[in-house]
Motif scaffolding. Structure first.
Motif, PDB file in Angstrom:
ATOM      1  N   ASN A   1       0.811  -1.226   0.000  1.00  0.00           N
ATOM      2  CA  ASN A   1       0.000   0.000   0.000  1.00  0.00           C
ATOM      3  C   ASN A   1       0.837   1.267   0.000  1.00  0.00           C
ATOM      4  O   ASN A   1       0.423   2.286  -0.550  1.00  0.00           O
ATOM      5  CB  ASN A   1      -0.981  -0.020   1.169  1.00  0.00           C
ATOM      6  N   THR A   2       2.003   1.221   0.600  1.00  0.00           N
ATOM      7  CA  THR A   2       2.861   2.400   0.677  1.00  0.00           C
ATOM      8  C   THR A   2       3.694   2.603  -0.582  1.00  0.00           C
ATOM      9  O   THR A   2       3.793   3.721  -1.091  1.00  0.00           O
ATOM     10  CB  THR A   2       3.805   2.297   1.889  1.00  0.00           C
ATOM     11  N   LEU A   3       4.287   1.512  -1.110  1.00  0.00           N
ATOM     12  CA  LEU A   3       5.264   1.675  -2.185  1.00  0.00           C
ATOM     13  C   LEU A   3       4.837   1.149  -3.550  1.00  0.00           C
ATOM     14  O   LEU A   3       5.415   1.546  -4.557  1.00  0.00           O
ATOM     15  CB  LEU A   3       6.574   0.975  -1.786  1.00  0.00           C
ATOM     16  N   LEU A   4       3.849   0.269  -3.600  1.00  0.00           N
ATOM     17  CA  LEU A   4       3.498  -0.331  -4.886  1.00  0.00           C
ATOM     18  C   LEU A   4       2.168   0.131  -5.456  1.00  0.00           C
ATOM     19  O   LEU A   4       1.984   0.174  -6.669  1.00  0.00           O
ATOM     20  CB  LEU A   4       3.475  -1.865  -4.775  1.00  0.00           C
TER      21      LEU A   4
ATOM     22  N   ASP B   1      -2.775  -0.707 -11.958  1.00  0.00           N
ATOM     23  CA  ASP B   1      -3.619  -0.233 -13.055  1.00  0.00           C
ATOM     24  C   ASP B   1      -4.959   0.304 -12.555  1.00  0.00           C
ATOM     25  O   ASP B   1      -5.345   1.411 -12.869  1.00  0.00           O
ATOM     26  CB  ASP B   1      -3.837  -1.376 -14.047  1.00  0.00           C
ATOM     27  N   GLU B   2      -5.672  -0.482 -11.793  1.00  0.00           N
ATOM     28  CA  GLU B   2      -6.968  -0.065 -11.266  1.00  0.00           C
ATOM     29  C   GLU B   2      -6.910  -0.154  -9.742  1.00  0.00           C
ATOM     30  O   GLU B   2      -7.231  -1.178  -9.160  1.00  0.00           O
ATOM     31  CB  GLU B   2      -8.078  -0.948 -11.827  1.00  0.00           C
ATOM     32  N   LEU B   3      -6.492   0.920  -9.129  1.00  0.00           N
ATOM     33  CA  LEU B   3      -6.298   0.938  -7.687  1.00  0.00           C
ATOM     34  C   LEU B   3      -7.618   0.719  -6.956  1.00  0.00           C
ATOM     35  O   LEU B   3      -8.626   1.357  -7.250  1.00  0.00           O
ATOM     36  CB  LEU B   3      -5.674   2.267  -7.261  1.00  0.00           C
ATOM     37  N   ALA B   4      -7.596  -0.218  -6.031  1.00  0.00           N
ATOM     38  CA  ALA B   4      -8.766  -0.539  -5.213  1.00  0.00           C
ATOM     39  C   ALA B   4      -8.260  -0.927  -3.831  1.00  0.00           C
ATOM     40  O   ALA B   4      -7.086  -1.264  -3.668  1.00  0.00           O
ATOM     41  CB  ALA B   4      -9.544  -1.696  -5.838  1.00  0.00           C
TER      42      ALA B   4
ATOM     43  N   ALA C   1      -6.529 -10.775  -9.008  1.00  0.00           N
ATOM     44  CA  ALA C   1      -5.200 -10.150  -8.887  1.00  0.00           C
ATOM     45  C   ALA C   1      -4.199 -11.035  -8.161  1.00  0.00           C
ATOM     46  O   ALA C   1      -3.398 -10.560  -7.367  1.00  0.00           O
ATOM     47  CB  ALA C   1      -5.310  -8.771  -8.224  1.00  0.00           C
ATOM     48  N   LYS C   2      -4.227 -12.325  -8.479  1.00  0.00           N
ATOM     49  CA  LYS C   2      -3.271 -13.266  -7.875  1.00  0.00           C
ATOM     50  C   LYS C   2      -1.832 -12.904  -8.251  1.00  0.00           C
ATOM     51  O   LYS C   2      -0.946 -12.917  -7.400  1.00  0.00           O
ATOM     52  CB  LYS C   2      -3.582 -14.699  -8.311  1.00  0.00           C
ATOM     53  N   SER C   3      -1.619 -12.585  -9.517  1.00  0.00           N
ATOM     54  CA  SER C   3      -0.264 -12.250  -9.967  1.00  0.00           C
ATOM     55  C   SER C   3       0.245 -10.980  -9.300  1.00  0.00           C
ATOM     56  O   SER C   3       1.413 -10.890  -8.932  1.00  0.00           O
ATOM     57  CB  SER C   3      -0.227 -12.094 -11.486  1.00  0.00           C
ATOM     58  N   THR C   4      -0.623 -10.005  -9.134  1.00  0.00           N
ATOM     59  CA  THR C   4      -0.229  -8.765  -8.467  1.00  0.00           C
ATOM     60  C   THR C   4       0.114  -9.028  -7.004  1.00  0.00           C
ATOM     61  O   THR C   4       1.126  -8.544  -6.498  1.00  0.00           O
ATOM     62  CB  THR C   4      -1.356  -7.716  -8.579  1.00  0.00           C
ATOM     63  N   ALA C   5      -0.718  -9.795  -6.329  1.00  0.00           N
ATOM     64  CA  ALA C   5      -0.522 -10.042  -4.897  1.00  0.00           C
ATOM     65  C   ALA C   5       0.673 -10.941  -4.614  1.00  0.00           C
ATOM     66  O   ALA C   5       1.450 -10.672  -3.692  1.00  0.00           O
ATOM     67  CB  ALA C   5      -1.782 -10.653  -4.288  1.00  0.00           C
TER      68      ALA C   5
END
Length: 194
Positions: A13-16, A21-24, A53-57
């Protein structure tokens, strides 16, 4: 530093998050996944439908947290194809090369000219500590992977199977044999798979 779900949540949440793309708001399932990824279990498998968002997480946030907080040093990202794995690595490189706040906070040595290929990156902190992330396609040769005196200590598998493989019993068996007899043995003693 002990990697925890809370640490990854704050880091993401702070740095990434500004680069998403679609902030939630971070979904509860991501926090659960990070908790599983930080567990003492050697192997953790996470499945969820497309769009979660498995790849993002996991592939992006967890991998970056793992190397930047120095929990892991030598990471393999494995996907169905070499090209897909390289795309995941390109996302991570984009953060490492373009996120000035992250570079400053973790004191990355931006002058270091380590390995930087489509499928491989070696980066260094200002105190000399280094980490490596490699991209591989499923069933690619993995025997003998050794860097800086160590074997990989983290394997991230992201979409390692395709529709044809899943529907074909012979292909499933070939993949299983490769995964169990080639990929998993590349890990060092404290190595984990996510």
């Amino acid at each position: 530093m002990q990697l925890t779900e809370e640490l990854i949540f704050g880091f993401t949440n702070t740095l990434l998050s500004a680069g998403f793309d679609e902030l939630a708001p971070t979904p509860d399932c991501h926090r659960e996944w990070w908790e599983l990824c930080c567990s003492r279990h050697k192997r953790v498998a996470i499945a969820a439908p497309r769009g979660h968002a498995k790849s993002t997480a996991i592939t992006k946030s967890f991998t970056l947290a793992s190397v930047l907080f120095r929990d892991r040093k030598y990471v393999l990202i494995v996907s169905d194809t070499y090209k897909q794995a390289c795309l995941f690595l390109a996302e991570i490189k984009g953060v490492l090369y373009n996120n000035k706040d992250l570079q400053d906070m973790f004191e990355l040595d931006t002058e270091f000219k380590g390995t930087d290929r489509e499928d491989d990156i070696i980066m260094r902190f200002k105190d000399g500590h280094k980490f490596r992330i490699m991209a591989l396609g499923s069933e690619q040769k993995v025997r003998g992977l050794l860097w800086d005196g160590m074997r990989p200590d983290l394997i991230i598998g992201d979409d390692m199977e395709n529709d044809e493989l899943v529907m074909n019993p012979e292909r499933r068996e070939k993949f299983r044999v490769w995964f169990m007899n080639a990929l998993l043995p590349t890990l060092n003693e404290r190595g984990i798979v996510r």
